[in-house]
Enzyme design. Structure first.
Site, PDB file in Angstrom:
ATOM      1  N   HIS A  65      41.121  36.483  37.067  1.00 17.68           N
ATOM      2  CA  HIS A  65      40.614  35.366  37.862  1.00 17.68           C
ATOM      3  C   HIS A  65      39.265  35.690  38.475  1.00 17.68           C
ATOM      4  O   HIS A  65      38.982  36.838  38.787  1.00 17.68           O
ATOM      5  CB  HIS A  65      41.565  35.038  39.015  1.00 17.68           C
ATOM      6  CG  HIS A  65      42.959  34.787  38.599  1.00 17.68           C
ATOM      7  ND1 HIS A  65      44.035  35.165  39.357  1.00 17.68           N
ATOM      8  CD2 HIS A  65      43.478  34.191  37.496  1.00 17.68           C
ATOM      9  CE1 HIS A  65      45.163  34.804  38.742  1.00 17.68           C
ATOM     10  NE2 HIS A  65      44.843  34.226  37.608  1.00 17.68           N
ATOM     11  N   LYS A  74      35.881  40.021  47.781  1.00 16.33           N
ATOM     12  CA  LYS A  74      37.188  40.277  48.371  1.00 16.33           C
ATOM     13  C   LYS A  74      37.448  41.762  48.489  1.00 16.33           C
ATOM     14  O   LYS A  74      36.890  42.573  47.742  1.00 16.33           O
ATOM     15  CB  LYS A  74      38.303  39.586  47.607  1.00 16.33           C
ATOM     16  CG  LYS A  74      38.403  39.866  46.147  1.00 16.33           C
ATOM     17  CD  LYS A  74      39.475  38.959  45.509  1.00 16.33           C
ATOM     18  CE  LYS A  74      39.270  38.832  44.033  1.00 16.33           C
ATOM     19  NZ  LYS A  74      40.211  37.911  43.422  1.00 16.33           N
ATOM     20  N   TYR A 134      44.799  40.501  50.032  1.00 18.49           N
ATOM     21  CA  TYR A 134      43.426  40.135  49.700  1.00 18.49           C
ATOM     22  C   TYR A 134      42.732  39.683  50.980  1.00 18.49           C
ATOM     23  O   TYR A 134      43.257  38.843  51.696  1.00 18.49           O
ATOM     24  CB  TYR A 134      43.374  38.940  48.742  1.00 18.49           C
ATOM     25  CG  TYR A 134      44.283  38.999  47.560  1.00 18.49           C
ATOM     26  CD1 TYR A 134      43.793  39.330  46.309  1.00 18.49           C
ATOM     27  CD2 TYR A 134      45.632  38.680  47.681  1.00 18.49           C
ATOM     28  CE1 TYR A 134      44.626  39.340  45.208  1.00 18.49           C
ATOM     29  CE2 TYR A 134      46.472  38.702  46.582  1.00 18.49           C
ATOM     30  CZ  TYR A 134      45.962  39.039  45.346  1.00 18.49           C
ATOM     31  OH  TYR A 134      46.781  39.054  44.256  1.00 18.49           O
ATOM     32  N   ASP A 170      47.757  31.510  33.670  1.00 18.64           N
ATOM     33  CA  ASP A 170      47.171  32.728  33.107  1.00 18.64           C
ATOM     34  C   ASP A 170      47.409  32.827  31.597  1.00 18.64           C
ATOM     35  O   ASP A 170      46.559  33.340  30.872  1.00 18.64           O
ATOM     36  CB  ASP A 170      47.720  33.966  33.819  1.00 18.64           C
ATOM     37  CG  ASP A 170      47.214  34.068  35.253  1.00 18.64           C
ATOM     38  OD1 ASP A 170      46.280  33.328  35.618  1.00 18.64           O
ATOM     39  OD2 ASP A 170      47.769  34.889  36.007  1.00 18.64           O
TER      40      ASP A 170
END
Length: 184
Positions: A65, A74, A134, A170
């Site tokens: 992603h 991040k 995250y 995905d």
């Protein structure tokens, strides 16, 4: 806490120094001043404004992603268990464009992975339960989502375990070749 450079441009790991005693351990998992010093920008750590967490079972793959537009930075860490974390540089102007690197993130050394904007990110859970945290620098905007199939033949990402559960999103992600055409 120390910072270790990666082979991908702008990617680093932040490695805490746990203190162990008869009670167990204590560690500082993040230090804004150390991050700001590395970034060379006072207040850089303050840009992180959203924390999220996922829980996955052994073999689960999440990824690959990224975000379009101005991207998304991040900090990623595994708070419980262990994951095989993978980054692919999807920044066309980067000297490491198209390259990938993998990292072991676990609850033994608590290292954080700093993922700058423009990289694809994914991981596979290596333990029965893996909690991944995250810290993200901008709100999620689903219209900017980018994805490449975790098993894309051009990327040839090595996943250490057979693929477990993979989301429909995905499984149906596009190819690396399609993303390269889109980015250029």
């Amino acid at each position: 806490m120390r910072i270790e450079e990666s082979t991908l441009a702008g990617v680093v790991t932040l490695v805490p120094t746990p203190f162990h005693d008869e009670r167990g351990l204590f560690t500082r998992t993040f230090d804004a001043q150390i991050f700001d010093d590395w970034a060379g920008v006072p207040g850089a750590a303050a840009a992180f404004l959203q924390d999220s967490q996922s829980r996955s079972g052994r073999g689960v793959i999440r990824g690959m992603h990224g975000r379009g537009g101005r991207g998304e930075a991040k900090l990623v860490r595994c708070a419980n268990g262990a994951v095989h974390d993978v980054l692919v540089d999807a920044r066309p102007s980067s000297p490491t464009f198209g390259r990938q690197e993998s990292f072991l993130l676990d609850d033994d050394d608590f290292r954080h992975l700093y993922v700058p904007p423009g990289l694809l990110h994914g991981f596979q859970a290596l333990t029965e339960v893996a909690d991944v945290c995250y810290r993200i620098d901008r709100p999620h905007d689903p219209t900017e989502d980018l994805g490449v199939a975790y098993d894309d033949p051009d990327l040839r990402i090595h996943w250490p375990l057979p693929a477990g559960v993979v989301s429909a999103r995905d499984r149906s992600a596009g190819s690396w070749a399609q993303l390269v055409r889109q980015l250029r």
